[in-house]
Design a protein around this motif. Structure first.
Motif, PDB file in Angstrom:
ATOM      1  N   LYS A  28       0.850  -1.203   0.000  1.00 59.23           N
ATOM      2  CA  LYS A  28       0.000   0.000   0.000  1.00 59.23           C
ATOM      3  C   LYS A  28       0.871   1.233   0.000  1.00 59.23           C
ATOM      4  N   THR A  29       0.279   2.382  -0.152  1.00 58.39           N
ATOM      5  CA  THR A  29       1.041   3.630  -0.224  1.00 58.39           C
ATOM      6  C   THR A  29       1.349   4.156   1.143  1.00 58.39           C
ATOM      7  N   GLY A  30       2.317   5.171   1.202  1.00 60.23           N
ATOM      8  CA  GLY A  30       2.639   5.820   2.465  1.00 60.23           C
ATOM      9  C   GLY A  30       1.467   6.574   3.039  1.00 60.23           C
ATOM     10  N   VAL A  31       0.559   7.055   2.165  1.00 60.95           N
ATOM     11  CA  VAL A  31      -0.622   7.773   2.664  1.00 60.95           C
ATOM     12  C   VAL A  31      -1.484   6.838   3.486  1.00 60.95           C
ATOM     13  N   LYS A  32      -1.615   5.574   3.022  1.00 55.60           N
ATOM     14  CA  LYS A  32      -2.435   4.630   3.767  1.00 55.60           C
ATOM     15  C   LYS A  32      -1.777   4.295   5.108  1.00 55.60           C
ATOM     16  N   LYS A 398      -5.281   8.797  -6.932  1.00 48.97           N
ATOM     17  CA  LYS A 398      -4.964   8.172  -5.644  1.00 48.97           C
ATOM     18  C   LYS A 398      -6.143   8.200  -4.677  1.00 48.97           C
ATOM     19  N   ASN A 399      -7.213   8.933  -5.026  1.00 46.96           N
ATOM     20  CA  ASN A 399      -8.337   9.076  -4.092  1.00 46.96           C
ATOM     21  C   ASN A 399      -8.964   7.748  -3.727  1.00 46.96           C
ATOM     22  N   GLY A 400      -9.181   6.888  -4.729  1.00 45.21           N
ATOM     23  CA  GLY A 400      -9.803   5.598  -4.450  1.00 45.21           C
ATOM     24  C   GLY A 400      -8.964   4.768  -3.508  1.00 45.21           C
ATOM     25  N   GLU A 401      -7.638   4.790  -3.722  1.00 50.37           N
ATOM     26  CA  GLU A 401      -6.743   4.015  -2.852  1.00 50.37           C
ATOM     27  C   GLU A 401      -6.766   4.555  -1.433  1.00 50.37           C
ATOM     28  N   LEU A 402      -6.784   5.894  -1.305  1.00 53.37           N
ATOM     29  CA  LEU A 402      -6.796   6.495   0.030  1.00 53.37           C
ATOM     30  C   LEU A 402      -8.105   6.195   0.753  1.00 53.37           C
ATOM     31  N   ASN A 403      -9.259   6.374   0.068  1.00 51.03           N
ATOM     32  CA  ASN A 403     -10.541   6.061   0.695  1.00 51.03           C
ATOM     33  C   ASN A 403     -10.646   4.578   1.035  1.00 51.03           C
ATOM     34  N   PHE A 640     -11.220  11.012  11.445  1.00 55.18           N
ATOM     35  CA  PHE A 640     -10.248  10.819  10.368  1.00 55.18           C
ATOM     36  C   PHE A 640     -10.915  10.262   9.105  1.00 55.18           C
ATOM     37  N   TYR A 641     -11.805   9.288   9.314  1.00 52.64           N
ATOM     38  CA  TYR A 641     -12.448   8.645   8.177  1.00 52.64           C
ATOM     39  C   TYR A 641     -13.168   9.670   7.308  1.00 52.64           C
ATOM     40  N   LEU A 642     -13.974  10.530   7.967  1.00 53.00           N
ATOM     41  CA  LEU A 642     -14.679  11.569   7.219  1.00 53.00           C
ATOM     42  C   LEU A 642     -13.708  12.634   6.726  1.00 53.00           C
ATOM     43  N   GLY A 643     -12.608  12.853   7.493  1.00 50.12           N
ATOM     44  CA  GLY A 643     -11.597  13.805   7.041  1.00 50.12           C
ATOM     45  C   GLY A 643     -10.946  13.344   5.745  1.00 50.12           C
ATOM     46  N   VAL A 644     -10.669  12.030   5.643  1.00 52.71           N
ATOM     47  CA  VAL A 644     -10.104  11.500   4.398  1.00 52.71           C
ATOM     48  C   VAL A 644     -11.076  11.725   3.241  1.00 52.71           C
ATOM     49  N   TYR A 647     -10.951  15.291   2.318  1.00 52.87           N
ATOM     50  CA  TYR A 647      -9.731  15.608   1.570  1.00 52.87           C
ATOM     51  C   TYR A 647      -9.842  15.159   0.107  1.00 52.87           C
ATOM     52  N   THR A 648     -10.262  13.895  -0.092  1.00 53.97           N
ATOM     53  CA  THR A 648     -10.361  13.398  -1.461  1.00 53.97           C
ATOM     54  C   THR A 648     -11.407  14.168  -2.257  1.00 53.97           C
ATOM     55  N   ALA A 649     -12.497  14.584  -1.555  1.00 47.56           N
ATOM     56  CA  ALA A 649     -13.492  15.402  -2.248  1.00 47.56           C
ATOM     57  C   ALA A 649     -12.885  16.743  -2.658  1.00 47.56           C
ATOM     58  N   GLY A 650     -12.047  17.315  -1.763  1.00 45.14           N
ATOM     59  CA  GLY A 650     -11.401  18.589  -2.092  1.00 45.14           C
ATOM     60  C   GLY A 650     -10.458  18.455  -3.278  1.00 45.14           C
ATOM     61  N   VAL A 651      -9.695  17.336  -3.306  1.00 46.49           N
ATOM     62  CA  VAL A 651      -8.796  17.115  -4.451  1.00 46.49           C
ATOM     63  C   VAL A 651      -9.607  16.961  -5.735  1.00 46.49           C
ATOM     64  N   ALA A 652     -10.723  16.230  -5.617  1.00 47.09           N
ATOM     65  CA  ALA A 652     -11.568  16.057  -6.798  1.00 47.09           C
ATOM     66  C   ALA A 652     -12.125  17.399  -7.264  1.00 47.09           C
ATOM     67  N   GLN A 653     -12.525  18.249  -6.268  1.00 50.25           N
ATOM     68  CA  GLN A 653     -13.020  19.580  -6.625  1.00 50.25           C
ATOM     69  C   GLN A 653     -11.941  20.391  -7.345  1.00 50.25           C
ATOM     70  N   ALA A 654     -10.700  20.304  -6.783  1.00 53.16           N
ATOM     71  CA  ALA A 654      -9.608  21.051  -7.418  1.00 53.16           C
ATOM     72  C   ALA A 654      -9.371  20.550  -8.838  1.00 53.16           C
TER      73      ALA A 654
END
Length: 777
Positions: A28-32, A398-403, A640-644, A647-654
């Motif tokens: 898995k990634t370092g983010v996970k 990477k959003n799917g992997e992080l979620n 944290f779960y909702l924070g992730v 975050y991924t929603a914010g990246v998707a928005q960006a």
């Protein structure tokens, strides 16, 4: 060298359970890995709860029986992993650190525990590690280490990984300062408890880790960049009208789930006030009888390590495109102004119509040229926007992997909670994200604490008796070691005396050989006996011999002779035989047996009187409360779960915004193309008008009005669009890229907290947990 386990280390029991999934999670990634660390602190980070006491002794027995078959775990139950790809090349060992910081309600640290994972990629038998930690404890097995100079620890790894933890009082790279205000006035957390009014809570992230780099020819302080995220839950019965700066919040009807972020030191590194790079997070709301649970903050520099500026730099193309776009816009405005002036002349002075049409024609030609330049600049802007969209699309991928990682950790924590409850003797069905609340409510209703004392005594006695052989072996080894030391010392003393006598004989012969005339030792002894040598001469000769004997060379010769003698098989056999002889004595055997029994009984008594058993007994009546606390901890994971997810929603928005920017750039390019075509048609039409002056007279007024609107619109477009874009990006763009490159270099160099061997790769993250603030009842 064996080290005593730190029994009261926070999260120790949970660390072993969470460690079971470590091998399964590799790749898995370092983010996970960061997600796993924060989750473990939220749910299993605390120690001393009732359910910990109920499960502690059974966990210990299970470790004794099954540790050889388990994947080792780490303190805090993080279960984190890191991919073996670009992050950790094969054939090179790596060290991953998670630093847990327990803080007061104002953010000041009160305890720091570091959890280390030594990844034995080369499967060597011994891992050489550098660590400044104290109270080091192996939390993943029974491997020991040998300590060397320079904080070097050589672990007996046996080809496997090592998981250990320890403590430190070292200064943290990121300080957390939490300031509270009530109705606009600063107030301490203790004073705020139970108060009501308009409350502001400010989380300030202070970057303390920096280095110096040369930027634009100057020695510049560069902070190691950290991405910091804080999460908490606020009860709706306490808080209303909540607002957040530099964060997000969600209200599910019962509570606010708040996530904030900061990038401390990044604004200073980039030296830009035009970029929104906060170093704080602030919450404001109305509070009634103020109280607040614990908060969790994670700080890591790893997100910056994947950014690469060493390849092609789109900033250069964007820089050139902005310059050309600005120049083209100026030409376009000049052309439109001239066009309007010419039409006004035509309208006001019909007598000079021909002259006005000539000027109009010139202005239309210049307009056509300016629009052409604008179209070229729009093309370059389109290319730069495409590069930006591609970069953000990489993050979105990477959003799917992080979620997925956050959800997987949630499932792992639920399984660990079920195991912990089962270890306490509670029958708990499988738990999911959707049903764990109902399951735990059922456990709370049915919790039984009968026979806890008897069960604890039986477990303690069985565990100690199972280790009687180990205890007896340890006692025997200690007695034999002392006996061998005594025998070795006696043998060494005899060898030193013989070697010194032999060397002294040779030195005396050498001194006598230098006399005039030279003498042998036998001749000298005879002359002394005959009274032929004066006492003064004897003293002089004795002093010369003593001087030679005291020289470094002679002392080294004696020492080498003794060492050579001690290293012979004959002497070693003598030492071994004498040691065996002493160990066979009846008194020694009786001493070993008595000490063994004494250690067994002491171990049973110590365990029964220890904190684990006493906590278990005290916690029997508090079992229900402990399960309630466990449920609340699991609820806290949603921070944290909702924070992730936020975050991924914010990246998707960006990414969506970048897509819209790309679309806008495409439309601009399409529009400038059409504008160029229109300008060409306009120029041709005006030329035709010049050749057909009588037919143009009636349309001059309408053309003048349209030219005025065109000129004013271009001015607005230039002021509100082109110039703002140029001001934001064209101001020292090259310097900005250079400072960003220095920032990323500093991040890559910061890869450990407690020490790292130069032959290892490193990675580190920090997790802060604050004390809760409770109102007095």
């Amino acid at each position: 060298m064996k080290h005593k386990r730190i029994e009261n280390m926070p999260g120790r029991t949970a660390g072993r359970e969470a460690g079971k999934g470590r091998k399964a999670m590799r790749g898995k990634t370092g983010v996970k890995a960061t997600a796993a660390a924060l989750c473990a602190v939220l749910v299993l980070g605390g120690s001393g709860t009732g359910i910990d006491a109920l499960a502690a002794e059974k966990n210990r027995t299970q470790e004794t029986e099954t540790d050889a078959d388990k994947a080792p775990g780490e303190n805090g139950g993080t279960g984190e992993t890191k991919s073996k790809g670009a992050d950790a090349p094969q054939g090179r060992p790596a060290k991953e650190e998670t630093v847990y910081v327990w803080t007061h309600a104002d953010g000041s640290a009160r305890e720091v525990v570091v959890s280390d994972w030594l990844r034995n990629e080369t499967k060597v038998s011994g891992i050489e590690d550098v660590s400044e930690l104290s109270d080091i404890e192996n939390v993943g097995g029974d491997e020991s280490f040998i300590e060397k100079a320079g904080n070097v620890k050589v672990w007996e790894a046996g080809g496997g990984d090592i998981y250990y933890q320890g403590r430190t009082d070292k200064e943290l790279p990121v300080s957390l300062k939490i300031t509270y205000f009530l109705d606009g006035k600063e107030i301490t957390p203790k004073e705020l408890a139970g108060k009501s009014g308009r409350v502001t809570i400010r989380f300030s992230y202070i970057n303390e880790q920096y280095e110096y780099a040369e930027i634009d020819g100057s020695r510049t302080k560069v902070y190691v960049p950290f991405a910091v995220v804080t999460g908490m839950i606020l009860d709706n019965e306490v808080f209303t009208n909540v607002k957040v700066s530099n964060g997000r919040l969600i209200n599910d009807g019962d509570r606010y789930i708040v996530v904030g972020y900061g990038l401390p030191g990044l604004r200073e590194n980039l030296d830009s006030d035009k970029l929104d790079l906060p170093d704080y997070f602030e919450i404001t709301g109305d509070a009634e009888n103020f109280e607040m649970g614990m908060t969790v903050t994670i700080a890591a520099n790893e997100p910056f390590n994947g950014v690469d500026l060493d390849g092609e730099n789109p900033a250069d193309d964007l820089h050139r495109a902005l310059g050309e776009l600005t120049d083209a816009m100026e030409q376009l405005m000049d052309g439109s102004s001239q066009l309007y002036d010419g039409l006004c002349t035509l309208s006001d002075q019909s007598g000079v119509l021909i002259q006005g049409i000539d000027r109009l024609s010139a202005g239309a030609s210049e307009l056509q040229s300016g629009v052409g330049a604008l179209d070229d600049g729009a093309g370059r802007l389109q290319s730069g926007a495409a590069s930006l969209q591609a970069g953000l699309s990489t993050l979105v991928s990477k959003n799917g992997e992080l979620n997925g990682g956050a959800r997987q950790v949630f499932d792992t924590l639920l399984a660990a909670a079920r195991t912990q409850l089962g270890a306490a003797g509670l029958d708990v069905p499988g738990m999911t994200v959707e049903n764990y609340g109902d399951v735990l409510n059922g456990v709370i209703a049915s919790l039984d604490t009968d026979a806890v004392y008897q069960k604890a005594y039986e477990q303690v006695s069985a565990a100690v008796e199972a280790k009687r052989g180990e205890i007896e072996a340890a006692v025997t080894a200690a007695v034999r070691e002392q006996a061998a030391l005594g025998v070795t010392a006696a043998v060494r003393q005899g060898a030193e005396e013989k070697a010194a006598a032999a060397v002294r004989e040779k030195v005396t012969e050498a001194v006598l050989g230098q006399l005039t005339p030279p003498m042998t030792k036998a001749d000298y002894d005879a002359a002394v006996a005959a009274g032929m040598i004066s006492q003064e001469e004897q003293d002089r000769i004795a002093a010369a011999v003593d001087g030679e004997m005291a020289s470094d060379a002679v002392r080294t010769q004696i020492a080498d002779t003794v060492e050579a003698r001690m290293g012979t098989a004959e002497v070693q056999a003598l030492i071994e035989a004498e040691t065996d002889k002493q160990m066979a004595e009846e008194g020694i055997r009786e001493t070993i047996a008595a000490n063994t029994e004494q250690q067994v009984q002491k171990a049973i008594a110590d365990n029964m009187a220890g904190e684990d058993v006493q906590s278990k007994l005290a916690a029997a009546s508090e079992g229900a409360k402990a399960v309630i606390a466990l449920k609340q901890s699991l609820d806290s994971y949603n921070v944290f779960y909702l924070g992730v997810q936020a975050y991924t929603a914010g990246v998707a928005q960006a990414a969506d915004g970048a897509g819209r920017l790309k679309g806008g750039a495409d439309e601009l390019r399409d529009g400038t193309g059409k504008l160029y075509a229109g300008a060409s048609e306009l120029s041709g039409g005006i030329l035709a008008m010049k050749n057909s002056t009588p037919a143009l007279t009636e349309g001059i007024t309408q053309l003048r009005d349209g030219a005025q609107q065109l000129s004013e619109g271009l001015v607005r477009f230039n002021d509100q669009g082109i110039q703002k874009l140029a001001d934001a990006l064209d101001d020292d763009l090259d310097g900005l890229v250079e400072r960003l490159r220095a920032t990323l270099d500093a991040s890559r160099r910061y890869n450990n907290f407690s020490g790292l061997d130069s032959r290892m790769d490193g990675q580190v993250k920090f997790i802060y947990r604050t004390d809760s603030i409770e109102a007095e009842e």
